[in-house]
Write an enzyme that holds these catalytic residues in place. Structure first.
Site, PDB file in Angstrom:
ATOM      1  N   PHE A 127     -15.428 -14.541  26.320  1.00 62.99           N
ATOM      2  CA  PHE A 127     -15.594 -15.104  27.829  1.00 62.99           C
ATOM      3  C   PHE A 127     -14.475 -14.492  28.518  1.00 62.99           C
ATOM      4  CE2 PHE A 127     -15.392 -18.088  31.121  1.00 62.99           C
ATOM      5  CZ  PHE A 127     -16.414 -18.132  31.731  1.00 62.99           C
ATOM      6  N   ASP A 204     -12.435 -21.657  21.358  1.00 62.15           N
ATOM      7  CA  ASP A 204     -12.895 -21.964  22.323  1.00 62.15           C
ATOM      8  C   ASP A 204     -14.639 -22.776  22.163  1.00 62.15           C
ATOM      9  OD1 ASP A 204     -14.389 -22.317  24.994  1.00 62.15           O
ATOM     10  OD2 ASP A 204     -13.330 -20.820  25.749  1.00 62.15           O
ATOM     11  N   ARG A 376     -30.559 -16.169  31.577  1.00 60.85           N
ATOM     12  CA  ARG A 376     -30.013 -17.142  30.293  1.00 60.85           C
ATOM     13  C   ARG A 376     -30.631 -18.398  30.664  1.00 60.85           C
ATOM     14  NH1 ARG A 376     -23.797 -18.777  29.869  1.00 60.85           N
ATOM     15  NH2 ARG A 376     -24.187 -19.791  31.826  1.00 60.85           N
TER      16      ARG A 376
HETATM   17  C1  LIG Z   1     -17.432 -22.195  30.810  1.00 60.40           C
HETATM   18  C2  LIG Z   1     -16.449 -21.580  29.836  1.00 60.40           C
HETATM   19  C3  LIG Z   1     -14.860 -21.373  30.499  1.00 60.40           C
HETATM   20  C4  LIG Z   1     -14.461 -21.962  31.571  1.00 60.40           C
HETATM   21  O1  LIG Z   1     -13.104 -22.303  31.703  1.00 60.40           O
HETATM   22  P1  LIG Z   1     -12.551 -22.837  32.964  1.00 60.40           P
HETATM   23  O2  LIG Z   1     -11.210 -22.840  32.865  1.00 60.40           O
HETATM   24  O3  LIG Z   1     -13.265 -24.316  33.044  1.00 60.40           O
HETATM   25  O4  LIG Z   1     -13.102 -22.151  34.293  1.00 60.40           O
HETATM   26  C5  LIG Z   1     -14.118 -20.884  29.251  1.00 60.40           C
HETATM   27  N1  LIG Z   1     -14.470 -20.425  28.161  1.00 60.40           N
HETATM   28  C6  LIG Z   1     -15.802 -20.364  27.981  1.00 60.40           C
HETATM   29  C7  LIG Z   1     -16.288 -19.831  26.585  1.00 60.40           C
HETATM   30  C8  LIG Z   1     -16.705 -20.959  28.855  1.00 60.40           C
HETATM   31  O5  LIG Z   1     -18.212 -20.804  28.559  1.00 60.40           O
END
Ligand SMILES: *Cc1c(COP(=O)(O)O)cnc(C)c1O
Length: 416
Positions: A127, A204, A376
């Site tokens: 991400f 994550d 998606r």
């Molecule tokens: C949605 C998402 C984020 C979002 O991070 P924020 O700090 O809440 O903006 C981070 N990592 C992944 C894998 C996500 O899907």
């Protein structure tokens, strides 16, 4: 063979042990098919009531006296999430800040704990915020960010990771479920590879918390972060969570030395002396309204049970894939076909994916679009029905057959 008639969908709903939980959510427009529960979960009725109560009674009437119990909220919501969804014993999860900030805090702490090593590893399709945070940390410290190649549909091959780690690796940070394809990584196998090289691992869990069982303690994970506004239904911008394995807590120090991480906080001492437990990973004043909503969202998922949520997620996505294969031969599956290897969303590849997305929204079906050409679809197991999936894909097949999508621009907008 699954019965692909609409009656078949109704029969699947009748046999669904989670079907009644849909009533626990606000469904404002029964015509709307919501397939974006992996981006912003629906509003639980209990959360609307709880937020109103916190505002009116705890803030409005009790004012500052409420801090007596508000201070426990990050820990209480974290423990509930840990036991119900993350396979984490009490005292290892807190709710705080955003996923991005928590990533920074835990990645920096891990790098400080491996001062003789100078490589961070992630995959080239992780991400964006994960890649950027790690890129920033590497730049600040003059160390290397090594991006391993991943397949954007199938996910990372653990053997590629095995070849990339060595005794210079300080930290490996990966997403458990890939945001675009939904590919699910084998957490135990990755932890073993990373630990074999003497490095720390940071997960994550944004797309796995609440959709697939996570076994942080049992698989020996070191660190994890994740959001609460996706499958946990905490609401827009609700605070994120972080996990630090118990035996690492006193060995790690996060870089934001704030007063909520301080031992004996209200002694207002002269120098930073971090709390001897998970509290040291907090920074400033917790977002009370947001955490209250997180607690309600997690409570509902706990009631559903992560095993049943996982089973339904696999059935919903499998059903979606079967309908797509039968009705939409021009759309290719960009998600692992094996249910054990994917989370709870499905990506479909087509050059006109963005135009399909816009036409679907007009037809009251909410999916989302992801680059480069992916539609998606995220059916949240807790409140999406098999009939929703049937109706959503039925509207899509009409859009494709009638060429309605050709009225829409192929230029993506600011938010997709
Ligand atoms: C949605 C998402 C984020 C979002 O991070 P924020 O700090 O809440 O903006 C981070 N990592 C992944 C894998 C996500 O899907």
């Amino acid at each position: 063979m699954t019965d692909l008639s609409r009656e078949g969908a109704t029969a699947l709903d009748a046999a669904d042990p989670l079907a009644s939980l849909r009533d626990a959510f606000v469904v404002d427009d029964p015509e709307l098919i919501y397939l974006d529960g992996n981006s912003l979960g629906r509003l639980p009725k209990a959360s609307a009531d709880r937020i109103a109560q916190v505002v009116r009674d705890e803030w409005g009437a009790d004012l500052i006296r409420s801090w007596k119990h508000w201070v426990d909220l990050p820990f209480r919501a974290g423990d509930l999430m840990g036991s119900a969804l993350l396979g984490a014993a009490a005292g290892q999860v807190v709710v705080s800040d955003s996923t991005t900030v928590n990533l920074y805090k835990l990645a920096a702490a891990a790098l400080d704990a491996r001062p003789d090593r100078n490589v961070i590893i992630t995959d080239d399709d992780n991400f964006p915020t994960d890649r950027y945070v790690l890129e920033g940390l590497a730049a600040q410290r003059g160390i290397e960010l090594r991006l391993v190649r991943t397949d954007i549909d199938e996910g990372l091959d653990p053997d590629v990771l095995r070849d990339a780690v060595d005794d210079n690796t300080a930290l490996v940070s990966l997403s458990h479920v890939a945001y675009r394809s939904g590919a699910l990584l084998d957490m135990a196998a990755v932890n073993e590879i990373v630990h074999g090289a003497g490095a720390l691992v940071l997960w994550d869990l944004c797309h796995s918390a609440g959709s697939v069982p996570v076994r942080l303690d049992a698989t020996g994970a070191d660190l994890a972060v994740g959001c609460t506004y996706k499958y946990l239904n905490g609401g827009p911008g609700s605070p994120a969570f972080l996990y630090v394995r118990e035996e690492l807590q006193t060995l790690l120090r996060q870089p934001i030395w704030g007063w909520f991480g301080q031992r004996n906080q209200f002694a207002m001492g002269p120098a930073y002396d971090p709390a001897p437990e998970i509290g040291r990973f907090l920074a400033g004043t917790p977002a009370v309204l947001g955490i209250a909503a997180v607690e309600e969202g997690v409570r509902l998922l706990a009631e559903a049970g992560i095993g049943r949520l996982r089973a339904k997620g696999q059935e919903l996505t499998g059903y979606m894939i079967e309908l797509t294969n039968a009705w939409l031969p021009g759309l290719d599956l960009a998600t692992p076909p094996d249910a054990a290897r994917r989370g709870s969303h499905v990506s479909l590849r087509h050059p006109d994916a963005w135009r399909f997305t816009q036409a679907l929204i007009e037809a009251k079906v909410i999916p989302d679009y992801r680059t480069p050409d992916r539609l998606r679809l995220g059916p949240a197991p807790i409140n999406t029905s098999f009939t929703d999936v049937w109706d959503g894909l039925d509207r899509l097949r009409r859009i494709v057959a009638d060429r309605t999508y050709e009225r829409f621009s192929s230029e993506p907008s600011r938010v997709t």
